[in-house]
Design an enzyme around this catalytic site. Structure first.
Site, PDB file in Angstrom:
ATOM      1  N   GLU A 278      21.548  41.609  72.300  1.00 35.77           N
ATOM      2  CA  GLU A 278      22.060  40.598  73.065  1.00 35.77           C
ATOM      3  C   GLU A 278      23.642  40.495  73.080  1.00 35.77           C
ATOM      4  OE1 GLU A 278      20.318  38.486  74.926  1.00 35.77           O
ATOM      5  OE2 GLU A 278      18.848  39.934  74.527  1.00 35.77           O
ATOM      6  N   TRP A 281      24.584  43.098  75.583  1.00 36.63           N
ATOM      7  CA  TRP A 281      24.594  42.548  76.989  1.00 36.63           C
ATOM      8  C   TRP A 281      25.820  41.748  77.352  1.00 36.63           C
ATOM      9  CZ3 TRP A 281      21.221  43.423  81.195  1.00 36.63           C
ATOM     10  CH2 TRP A 281      20.135  43.529  81.088  1.00 36.63           C
ATOM     11  N   TRP A 309      18.346  33.178 103.030  1.00 35.24           N
ATOM     12  CA  TRP A 309      18.352  31.902 102.263  1.00 35.24           C
ATOM     13  C   TRP A 309      17.885  30.756 102.786  1.00 35.24           C
ATOM     14  CZ3 TRP A 309      18.213  33.727  97.398  1.00 35.24           C
ATOM     15  CH2 TRP A 309      18.941  34.575  96.734  1.00 35.24           C
ATOM     16  N   ASN A 344      17.658  30.734  76.480  1.00 31.99           N
ATOM     17  CA  ASN A 344      17.965  31.700  77.427  1.00 31.99           C
ATOM     18  C   ASN A 344      16.686  32.126  78.429  1.00 31.99           C
ATOM     19  OD1 ASN A 344      19.502  33.874  78.376  1.00 31.99           O
ATOM     20  ND2 ASN A 344      17.890  35.181  77.393  1.00 31.99           N
ATOM     21  N   TRP A 362      21.835  32.126  95.005  1.00 34.78           N
ATOM     22  CA  TRP A 362      21.999  32.069  93.585  1.00 34.78           C
ATOM     23  C   TRP A 362      23.252  31.534  93.315  1.00 34.78           C
ATOM     24  CZ3 TRP A 362      26.416  34.718  92.385  1.00 34.78           C
ATOM     25  CH2 TRP A 362      26.695  35.599  93.449  1.00 34.78           C
ATOM     26  N   TRP A 385      22.765  35.286  87.105  1.00 33.67           N
ATOM     27  CA  TRP A 385      22.407  34.744  88.541  1.00 33.67           C
ATOM     28  C   TRP A 385      22.183  35.936  89.556  1.00 33.67           C
ATOM     29  CZ3 TRP A 385      20.073  30.535  89.759  1.00 33.67           C
ATOM     30  CH2 TRP A 385      20.072  29.407  88.812  1.00 33.67           C
TER      31      TRP A 385
END
Length: 468
Positions: A278, A281, A309, A344, A362, A385
């Site tokens: 993590e 990331w 969208w 998360n 998004w 996102w």
């Protein structure tokens, strides 16, 4: 030999004393050390800190000033254009050097070199340091010399380069100037909300370096061994909750790695390895943002510019308010509103629901999270996102649509989390707790969307983009 003049240490999102390269270098230089924080949110536009972040920043500044005063120092607060303010402080203090730790958001990447060049042109010694990441964005590249867009090879390259470096201790003493320059008090920065909505944040969080260390120690004592599985359970205390402390630099990733080893937890296997990934990331998000600075506003995959969208303000408001009729979605959005944080696993679930079941852009989610999260981080927010929307680096395949009912049943099997944050459902039988509409519970809305039909519509829209 004449002592060097004072050094300004320009603090930004590195609000700690330990593992503080700029502060350590200033102490080693000799001469007085003057810690400074400059409030200039307009310089980070259009992604200046949101309301929840400002709440955290106010209290983090207070905590750091308290820690500095315990060492006979203090934090000087100013507001205004950063370069102008630094120059004013140089005139007031006779400082001959300015040190800071690097940040990687696009607006700051554009700003800081100009400040460095301007100060050097004034004859000021300027140095910047890495205090924020394990591996800086330019330190690894693909075999073709390009930035990475996929996490696994990026992380492999980071591990090969080496991520475990000794963190610096807190300075044993901070040399003081003969006279301190004037300082604002934190209230004058206007960081706290005019209407007090932050009761849930106060009940959940205590910003500051000391609390960050305590939270890390508690995590290493308890949840880290089971982290690989426990991190997916919002009904349990299975995560570190260190993200806001990391974002504001109250603790560093190097300190976390060293604490793991000191606790006898090998970061190459089991829960510790999953936790260290993590951190990887986190570095990857900054790598992508640094090399693709347009991504907070535009998809990394340009084909998604043509994605159809929907425009549905009522659906967006229902999502924001946690009134969708999908229990795990509503509980997660209520957790965000009440605590300034979201588990998360649930960030992925609510993002999938917004971008795929509701098929709303998004960017709507990115902006809502940006204002509501105490750990709002531009790199992580953008990566997350775009991942959910299928249009970014290492993105979820377009055909992956989380089923929120199944996610709730799997990760909150007894409905403990849902009952906590959607109390109108507290008496619903467990077998119905994650059903859309929650079994018709009185006072709970019907679902705003059919999960199966909306999933199919999303797949058709994504298929059209894929073939565009």
């Amino acid at each position: 030999m004449q002592s060097p003049g004072p050094t300004l240490v320009w603090l930004r999102r590195d609000l700690r004393l330990a593992d503080q390269p700029a502060l350590q270098a200033a102490c080693e230089r000799g001469g007085p050390v003057i810690p400074v924080f400059i409030h200039a949110p307009e310089e980070e536009a259009p992604w200046q800190p949101g309301a929840a972040s400002n709440w955290w920043l106010h209290h983090s500044i207070n905590a750091l000033d308290h820690d500095l005063r315990a060492q006979g120092s203090r934090l000087i607060l100013r507001a205004g254009a950063s370069l102008d303010t630094l120059r004013a402080l140089i005139r007031e203090t006779g400082a001959t050097a300015v040190y800071w730790n690097r940040l990687y958001d696009p607006a700051i990447v554009l700003r800081d070199p100009d400040i460095k060049a301007g100060l050097r042109a004034d004859g000021i010694e300027v140095h910047s340091f890495n205090a924020h990441l394990l591996i800086e964005p330019w330190e690894v590249a693909t075999g073709q010399g390009r930035p990475y867009k996929v996490f696994s090879p990026f992380w492999k390259a980071c591990l090969q380069r080496g991520i475990d470096r000794d963190p610096l201790p807190a300075p044993s003493e901070l040399p003081r100037p003969e006279a301190w320059p004037d300082s604002l008090n934190p209230e004058q920065l206007g960081l706290l909300p005019a209407i007090d909505w932050a009761g849930g944040l106060r009940a959940t969080w205590t910003p500051g370096e000391a609390t960050a260390r305590e939270r890390l120690e508690a995590f290493l004592d308890n949840a880290v061994r089971a982290y690989a599985e426990g991190r997916d359970r919002p009904d349990q205390d299975g995560t570190s909750r260190l993200s806001p402390h990391l974002h504001f630099g109250e603790i560093s990733p190097r300190q976390i790695l060293r604490a793991l080893r000191q606790a006898g937890l090998h970061p190459d296997s089991g829960g510790p390895e999953a936790f260290v990934r993590e951190l990887g990331w986190r570095d990857f998000a900054h790598h992508v943002l640094y090399h693709f600075p347009h991504t907070p506003e535009q998809p990394l995959n340009p084909r998604f510019e043509a994605f159809p969208w929907r425009q549905a303000d009522r659906d967006l408001r229902a999502w924001q308010r946690g009134e969708t009729g999908i229990p795990i979605i509503d509980a997660a959005m209520q957790q965000l509103w009440e605590t300034g944080w979201m588990h998360n696993r649930l960030r992925m679930v609510v993002a999938s629901f917004l971008t795929k079941n509701l098929r709303l852009h998004w960017q709507h989610g990115a902006h809502w999270f940006w204002d509501a999260l105490v750990d709002a981080d531009l790199a992580a927010n953008t990566l997350g996102w775009q991942w959910a929307g299928g249009c970014g680096a290492d993105a979820a395949p377009y055909f992956r649509v989380f089923n929120p009912q199944t996610q709730g049943e799997r990760h909150d099997p007894d409905g403990t989390f849902v009952r906590r944050f959607v109390p109108v459902l507290k008496d619903v039988e467990t077998r119905y707790i994650h059903a859309p509409g929650a079994g018709g519970a009185r006072g709970y809305p019907a679902p705003i969307v059919d999960l199966k039909a909306s999933r199919q519509a999303a797949l058709e829209a994504f298929e059209a983009v894929k073939n565009h």
